[in-house]
Design a protein around this motif. Structure first.
Motif, PDB file in Angstrom:
ATOM      1  N   ILE A   1      46.864 -38.741-126.784  1.00 30.03           N
ATOM      2  CA  ILE A   1      46.045 -39.792-126.174  1.00 30.03           C
ATOM      3  C   ILE A   1      46.099 -41.050-127.031  1.00 30.03           C
ATOM      4  O   ILE A   1      46.230 -42.166-126.497  1.00 30.03           O
ATOM      5  N   ALA A   2      45.987 -40.897-128.337  1.00 38.12           N
ATOM      6  CA  ALA A   2      46.049 -42.063-129.224  1.00 38.12           C
ATOM      7  C   ALA A   2      47.393 -42.784-129.071  1.00 38.12           C
ATOM      8  O   ALA A   2      47.447 -44.024-129.033  1.00 38.12           O
ATOM      9  N   GLY A   3      48.473 -42.021-128.974  1.00 35.83           N
ATOM     10  CA  GLY A   3      49.795 -42.625-128.778  1.00 35.83           C
ATOM     11  C   GLY A   3      49.896 -43.356-127.452  1.00 35.83           C
ATOM     12  O   GLY A   3      50.440 -44.472-127.376  1.00 35.83           O
ATOM     13  N   ALA A   4      49.354 -42.751-126.391  1.00 33.32           N
ATOM     14  CA  ALA A   4      49.380 -43.393-125.076  1.00 33.32           C
ATOM     15  C   ALA A   4      48.600 -44.703-125.105  1.00 33.32           C
ATOM     16  O   ALA A   4      49.054 -45.724-124.565  1.00 33.32           O
ATOM     17  N   LEU A   5      47.440 -44.692-125.758  1.00 31.00           N
ATOM     18  CA  LEU A   5      46.647 -45.912-125.861  1.00 31.00           C
ATOM     19  C   LEU A   5      47.337 -46.967-126.723  1.00 31.00           C
ATOM     20  O   LEU A   5      47.250 -48.166-126.439  1.00 31.00           O
ATOM     21  N   ALA A   6      48.034 -46.527-127.753  1.00 32.18           N
ATOM     22  CA  ALA A   6      48.789 -47.474-128.589  1.00 32.18           C
ATOM     23  C   ALA A   6      49.913 -48.121-127.786  1.00 32.18           C
ATOM     24  O   ALA A   6      50.124 -49.339-127.876  1.00 32.18           O
ATOM     25  N   PHE A   7      50.648 -47.323-127.007  1.00 28.94           N
ATOM     26  CA  PHE A   7      51.687 -47.899-126.150  1.00 28.94           C
ATOM     27  C   PHE A   7      51.081 -48.892-125.168  1.00 28.94           C
ATOM     28  O   PHE A   7      51.659 -49.931-124.887  1.00 28.94           O
ATOM     29  N   GLN A   8      49.895 -48.569-124.657  1.00 28.67           N
ATOM     30  CA  GLN A   8      49.254 -49.428-123.665  1.00 28.67           C
ATOM     31  C   GLN A   8      48.733 -50.722-124.286  1.00 28.67           C
ATOM     32  O   GLN A   8      49.042 -51.808-123.796  1.00 28.67           O
ATOM     33  N   TYR A   9      47.938 -50.615-125.353  1.00 29.77           N
ATOM     34  CA  TYR A   9      47.239 -51.785-125.881  1.00 29.77           C
ATOM     35  C   TYR A   9      47.992 -52.512-126.989  1.00 29.77           C
ATOM     36  O   TYR A   9      47.826 -53.722-127.138  1.00 29.77           O
TER      37      TYR A   9
ATOM     38  N   CYS B   1      50.809 -41.674-115.117  1.00 28.75           N
ATOM     39  CA  CYS B   1      50.529 -41.662-116.554  1.00 28.75           C
ATOM     40  C   CYS B   1      49.066 -41.306-116.803  1.00 28.75           C
ATOM     41  O   CYS B   1      48.749 -40.543-117.713  1.00 28.75           O
ATOM     42  N   TYR B   2      48.191 -41.883-115.975  1.00 27.10           N
ATOM     43  CA  TYR B   2      46.776 -41.530-116.088  1.00 27.10           C
ATOM     44  C   TYR B   2      46.568 -40.049-115.801  1.00 27.10           C
ATOM     45  O   TYR B   2      45.775 -39.391-116.478  1.00 27.10           O
ATOM     46  N   TRP B   3      47.262 -39.523-114.795  1.00 19.82           N
ATOM     47  CA  TRP B   3      47.129 -38.098-114.467  1.00 19.82           C
ATOM     48  C   TRP B   3      47.448 -37.232-115.673  1.00 19.82           C
ATOM     49  O   TRP B   3      46.849 -36.174-115.858  1.00 19.82           O
ATOM     50  N   GLN B   4      48.424 -37.662-116.489  1.00 15.47           N
ATOM     51  CA  GLN B   4      48.820 -36.883-117.661  1.00 15.47           C
ATOM     52  C   GLN B   4      47.778 -36.947-118.766  1.00 15.47           C
ATOM     53  O   GLN B   4      47.708 -36.051-119.604  1.00 15.47           O
TER      54      GLN B   4
END
Length: 144
Positions: free
Chosen positions: A10-18, A28-31
């Motif tokens: 989750i932290a990685g996904a948020l880093a890619f996003q923000y 992506c949200y589903w994952q």
């Protein structure tokens, strides 16, 4: 370790996003949802040492792995994704209908690969790494 793995996913996904400027698509949200559930389950499982919770954590990891691999297949064109997340045909529409379709279209499409490493997209990496987390949950269950 599996709980921390979901936390870092989750932290990685948020880093890619923000930080990386790569907004997520619908899939992506589903994952992300099963990872968030796995974090909560993991915290409870650590506190209660409950086998049923460990099984639920394993199921959450397996679910996000399956969604990630499904999403990777959509990105590669192996199968179609949800019509609300991929391109749609525009034939037979009036200009007003076409304009409405364009204005209501999602910003990020599920069938495009925004980033990849070693030939795998973020969705594919989530599928692979989450399957590893599923194995960790199973090992924890076996030890309990």
């Amino acid at each position: 370790m599996a709980t921390l793995g979901s936390f870092f996913m989750i932290a990685g996904a948020l880093a890619f996003q923000y930080i990386g400027g790569l907004p997520p698509c619908k899939m992506c949200y589903w994952q992300r949802y099963p990872h968030i559930i796995a974090i909560g389950i993991g915290a409870l499982a650590l506190a209660l040492s409950n086998r049923a919770l460990m099984m639920a954590g394993a199921l959450a990891a397996l679910t996000t792995s399956a969604i990630g691999l499904y999403h990777a297949g959509v990105e590669k064109g192996f199968w179609e994704g949800p019509t609300t997340c991929t391109s749609q045909p525009i034939g037979g529409l009036t200009t007003d209908e076409l304009f409405d379709q364009i204005m209501s279209a999602p910003v990020v499409r599920c069938d495009e690969i925004p980033w990849e490493m070693l030939g795998l997209s973020m969705a594919a990496w989530n599928g692979v790494l989450s399957f590893g987390l599923f194995i960790l949950w199973c090992l924890a269950l076996r030890r309990a």
